[in-house]
Write a protein that holds these residues in place. Structure first.
Motif, PDB file in Angstrom:
ATOM      1  N   SER A 173      10.405   6.374   3.336  1.00  0.00           N
ATOM      2  CA  SER A 173      10.314   5.122   3.614  1.00  0.00           C
ATOM      3  C   SER A 173      11.565   4.744   4.875  1.00  0.00           C
ATOM      4  O   SER A 173      11.098   4.353   5.777  1.00  0.00           O
ATOM      5  CB  SER A 173      10.587   4.060   2.746  1.00  0.00           C
ATOM      6  OG  SER A 173       9.826   4.207   1.715  1.00  0.00           O
ATOM      7  N   ASN A 199       3.876  -0.640   4.167  1.00  0.00           N
ATOM      8  CA  ASN A 199       4.584  -0.369   3.072  1.00  0.00           C
ATOM      9  C   ASN A 199       4.132   1.067   2.641  1.00  0.00           C
ATOM     10  O   ASN A 199       3.233   1.694   2.990  1.00  0.00           O
ATOM     11  CB  ASN A 199       4.116  -1.359   2.048  1.00  0.00           C
ATOM     12  CG  ASN A 199       2.803  -2.013   2.448  1.00  0.00           C
ATOM     13  OD1 ASN A 199       1.792  -0.990   2.290  1.00  0.00           O
ATOM     14  ND2 ASN A 199       2.630  -3.219   2.864  1.00  0.00           N
ATOM     15  N   SER A 239       4.426   3.862  -1.029  1.00  0.00           N
ATOM     16  CA  SER A 239       4.444   3.949  -2.467  1.00  0.00           C
ATOM     17  C   SER A 239       4.505   5.418  -3.020  1.00  0.00           C
ATOM     18  O   SER A 239       4.342   6.239  -2.475  1.00  0.00           O
ATOM     19  CB  SER A 239       3.204   3.110  -3.084  1.00  0.00           C
ATOM     20  OG  SER A 239       1.945   3.894  -2.609  1.00  0.00           O
ATOM     21  N   LYS A 241       6.745  -0.641  -2.027  1.00  0.00           N
ATOM     22  CA  LYS A 241       7.722  -1.811  -1.427  1.00  0.00           C
ATOM     23  C   LYS A 241       7.129  -3.160  -1.455  1.00  0.00           C
ATOM     24  O   LYS A 241       6.121  -3.452  -1.329  1.00  0.00           O
ATOM     25  CB  LYS A 241       7.435  -1.341   0.141  1.00  0.00           C
ATOM     26  CG  LYS A 241       8.611  -2.068   1.011  1.00  0.00           C
ATOM     27  CD  LYS A 241       8.450  -2.259   2.441  1.00  0.00           C
ATOM     28  CE  LYS A 241       7.476  -3.598   2.664  1.00  0.00           C
ATOM     29  NZ  LYS A 241       7.195  -3.913   3.858  1.00  0.00           N
ATOM     30  N   GLY A 291      10.098  -6.886   2.368  1.00  0.00           N
ATOM     31  CA  GLY A 291      11.075  -5.790   2.565  1.00  0.00           C
ATOM     32  C   GLY A 291      10.742  -5.118   3.867  1.00  0.00           C
ATOM     33  O   GLY A 291       9.859  -5.474   4.601  1.00  0.00           O
ATOM     34  N   LEU A 293      11.140  -1.070   5.564  1.00  0.00           N
ATOM     35  CA  LEU A 293      11.060   0.416   5.378  1.00  0.00           C
ATOM     36  C   LEU A 293      12.484   0.882   5.595  1.00  0.00           C
ATOM     37  O   LEU A 293      12.967   1.686   4.884  1.00  0.00           O
ATOM     38  CB  LEU A 293       9.919   1.003   5.984  1.00  0.00           C
ATOM     39  CG  LEU A 293       8.470   0.695   5.485  1.00  0.00           C
ATOM     40  CD1 LEU A 293       7.468   1.469   6.121  1.00  0.00           C
ATOM     41  CD2 LEU A 293       8.464   1.228   3.675  1.00  0.00           C
ATOM     42  N   LEU A 331      14.972   0.103   3.227  1.00  0.00           N
ATOM     43  CA  LEU A 331      14.469  -0.258   1.753  1.00  0.00           C
ATOM     44  C   LEU A 331      15.499   0.462   0.794  1.00  0.00           C
ATOM     45  O   LEU A 331      15.865   1.639   1.103  1.00  0.00           O
ATOM     46  CB  LEU A 331      13.195   0.378   1.758  1.00  0.00           C
ATOM     47  CG  LEU A 331      12.450   0.269   0.360  1.00  0.00           C
ATOM     48  CD1 LEU A 331      12.021  -1.186  -0.008  1.00  0.00           C
ATOM     49  CD2 LEU A 331      11.111   0.929   0.409  1.00  0.00           C
ATOM     50  N   LEU A 357      11.847  -2.390  -4.285  1.00  0.00           N
ATOM     51  CA  LEU A 357      10.568  -1.869  -4.811  1.00  0.00           C
ATOM     52  C   LEU A 357      10.044  -3.083  -6.139  1.00  0.00           C
ATOM     53  O   LEU A 357      10.610  -3.105  -6.994  1.00  0.00           O
ATOM     54  CB  LEU A 357      10.672  -0.465  -5.118  1.00  0.00           C
ATOM     55  CG  LEU A 357      11.195   0.594  -4.428  1.00  0.00           C
ATOM     56  CD1 LEU A 357      11.306   1.760  -5.192  1.00  0.00           C
ATOM     57  CD2 LEU A 357      10.152   0.789  -3.119  1.00  0.00           C
TER      58      LEU A 357
END
Length: 676
Positions: A13, A29, A31, A51, A55, A57, A60, A65
């Motif tokens: 991220s 986002n 995952s 995410k 937020g 990236l 992050l 999360l």
């Protein structure tokens, strides 16, 4: 110990978020799916880390999360009530959380959980959105990617879009991702590394195709070249206060000026007004930039008065158009209109001004519009730029879920949107004032003759989204004008001016030279006049009112020994407060003063020799001077820089909205300095 899947997800991220051409700030986002332990049963359970809402990236962390039980999330498909009620599914995500669940799940959670691959990226790359917004996007997607990347028609982010993408992935095991019409891209992979590689493959392939097949000058010939840098910045500094005042009609805004090459090229192109009028497409773009910008339709060589008049007309028309847009699509359950002022203003030959509730928001809006420029140019270079239609934009801009997100935002601080210029801000009282104003929400321009000291204070406060440093000798008329221009270019204007720069020489009348007299009057009397005059030009042009605060002194009214030049200069400043309060009140500008007693600890003036001189006058050791001053006050308290800063805040935070021409003593009670 961090789960390996989470560790890899965060690293991926952060790499993807570091490049604005890959995805926007706070956009997209990512995952990962993996195995965790059920805290109740102690058994292994499949989890989704994604995410969370709001937020970014690039920055992050694990705290950003959302963590959900994958079995429960996928079971929501069995109770999904259909597109008409899909917003209800966001609340249902809370019943799928693992433990405390981490950050709040975003609207895109379904996209990540329903796709049956371990790792998923959803991004907003310029090249990908250029394909997604091209009129023949489906055909271009097939031409560029074959069956490796598929086309998914526009659908508002939500549960149904997650189902759509999951269905495409199941039916096309050879595919690595999809182009989302009007929106962006989604990619997947069995491992974090494979997912990231697939994301970058889609982005680089699209960018390479654009570079190889783009037609020249897709936005037409260059109709207005950029003004030379010095002239361009002077023009921007003259227009920004006017624009900020206009853009603050509904609520006060902070500005950000951009004159990068990509912006200057775009605003000068022949077809820019036509293409810009179609508006942005990606939801992350127009939520920050509004559906379309305000565009000046005069050349950069037009007279300043003519340009200001035209901007005022265009602003009125923009507000009418935006209100009509709202009324066309608003329903009984729509949130109230949030404001009709533009977030983006395009100025041929000069650049772009973006506005927001704070500097970061304004800057990010400008960055998003730069992404939109790249998208528009890319789509036009291959095809025709065809963003999602206005009705869909309205559905997202006034989405109940978006409104709920806005309502969750913290209440603004008392000085939010205020832009403060502090002279002598590199030390002592000025440093304390700069810190207090920033802590209360203001953007701060820290000026000081000692440029390094100003830079240090600006860095302490938090950097360019909160504070900037500008070197300034207040006795130099040209430097004062340049410092005010720099303030305007940094934040869009000025609202709160603190005339604090000062110095003192402790000498008797017979020892005081004309040089001593001129130096102190040049810095405090003349310097504060110059700063007030130049900032008043901005305050009047903005039409937003404002505050000017003089850090005078109890010596403006108290006659002490060996103090002729300093005391007279402070008395001059004290009367400037009254004179300017009388003159600027018609513009909503309040002018007040703070009269401190001697501030010894933390003072640049006292450290520079004044302390030793005053200690000698009173016959006390220099290290005891602060105590001496305290003991002669009614409260027996020493005055520190922070106490003076408190006085400035009290005068400017809003509770004294009807007070002007006032001097507030901050001297712990010096009876001889009582105002009367």
């Amino acid at each position: 110990m961090t789960n390996p899947a989470v560790r890899d997800l965060l690293a991926r991220s952060n790499r993807l978020g570091a490049n604005p051409a890959t995805t926007n700030y706070a956009g997209g986002n990512t995952s990962a799916k993996g195995t965790g332990t059920d805290p109740v049963t102690g058994q292994a359970t499949r989890l989704l880390w994604v995410k969370g809402s709001g937020g970014d990236l690039g920055t992050l962390t694990e705290q950003g999360l959302a963590v959900l039980r994958l079995d429960r999330l996928r079971s929501l498909a069995d109770v999904y009530p259909g597109v008409a009620r899909e917003d209800e599914m966001v609340a249902a995500f809370d019943y799928c959380l693992h433990g405390r669940g981490g950050a709040a799940p975003s609207i895109d959670t379904a996209m990540h959980g329903l796709v049956e691959v371990a790792h998923v990226d959803h991004l907003h790359p310029d090249a990908g959105i250029a394909i997604a917004t091209a009129a023949d996007g489906p055909e271009l997607t097939r031409t560029i990617f074959g069956d490796r990347v598929l086309w998914v028609p526009w659908r508002r982010p939500g549960f149904q879009l997650g189902l759509d993408i999951a269905a495409v992935q199941r039916a096309n095991p050879q595919a690595i991702g999809v182009i989302l019409g009007g929106h962006g891209i989604t990619a997947w992979g069995a491992t974090s590394a494979e997912c990231e590689a697939h994301s970058m493959e889609i982005i680089t392939t699209a960018a390479r195709y654009l570079a190889e097949h783009a037609r020249p000058d897709p936005l037409g010939a260059l109709a207005h070249g950029p003004l030379p840098a010095r002239e361009r910045h002077a023009r921007a500094a003259a227009l920004l206060p006017v624009l900020r005042g206009l853009a603050s009609t509904d609520r006060a805004q902070v500005g950000h000026y951009t004159d990068s090459d990509v912006v200057l090229d775009f605003v000068g192109r022949e077809r820019m007004p036509e293409v810009a009028a179609r508006g942005t497409s990606c939801p992350d773009h127009f939520l920050r930039t509004k559906v379309r910008p305000m565009v000046l339709d005069l050349p950069p060589t037009a007279g300043l008065a003519e340009t200001v008049e035209r901007l005022t007309e265009l602003h009125a028309a923009y507000r009418d158009d935006y209100r009509a847009y709202y009324e066309r699509y608003a329903g009984p359950d729509s949130p109230p209109m949030r404001g009709a002022d533009p977030a983006i203003v395009l100025l041929p030959g000069v650049g772009m001004v973006s506005f927001g509730a704070d500097k970061q928001t304004a800057r990010v809006a400008g960055e998003f519009y730069v992404n939109a420029i790249n998208v528009m140019r890319g789509a036009e270079a291959l095809s025709t730029y065809a963003p999602i239609d206005e009705a869909e934009k309205f559905r997202i801009e006034y989405w109940a879920l978006e409104e709920a997100k806005l309502q969750r935002m913290p209440r603004p601080k008392p000085l939010a949107t205020r832009i403060a210029l502090v002279t002598g801000g590199g030390s002592g009282i000025g440093r304390a004032v700069a810190h207090r104003l920033a802590a209360e929400g203001a953007c701060v321009v820290v000026t000081d003759r000692d440029a390094a000291a100003a830079e240090t204070v600006a860095a302490e406060i938090g950097g360019p989204d909160v504070a900037v440093a500008v070197p300034l000798d207040v006795t130099d008329e040209a430097q004062v004008a340049a410092a005010v221009r720099a303030s305007v270019l940094a934040f869009g204007g000025v609202d709160l001016v603190v005339n604090n720069a000062g110095l003192s020489l402790s000498k008797s009348l017979l020892e005081t030279t004309t040089g001593d007299w001129d130096l102190q009057h040049d810095v405090m009397a003349r310097g504060s006049f110059l700063v007030a005059r130049e900032t008043a030009r901005v305050l009047v042009a903005q039409g937003m009112g404002g505050d000017i605060v003089y850090i005078a002194s109890k010596n403006a009214v108290f006659a002490g020994p060996n103090n002729i030049a300093y005391g007279a200069a402070k008395a001059d400043q004290a009367h400037q407060v009254r004179l300017l309060a009388a003159e600027l009140g018609a513009h909503g500008v309040r002018v007040n003063g703070v009269n401190p007693d001697g501030v010894v600890r933390g003072s640049g003036i006292f450290a520079g020799g004044w302390g030793a001189d005053r200690a000698a006058v009173y016959g006390v050791p220099e290290e005891k001077l602060g105590e001496f001053y305290a003991q002669r006050t009614l409260l027996k308290r020493e005055v520190l820089p922070v106490h003076v800063a408190n006085g400035v805040f009290a005068l400017t935070a809003g509770d004294l909205s009807h007070t002007t021409g006032l001097h507030v003593p901050v001297d712990a009670g010096v009876a001889a300095a009582f105002l009367r």
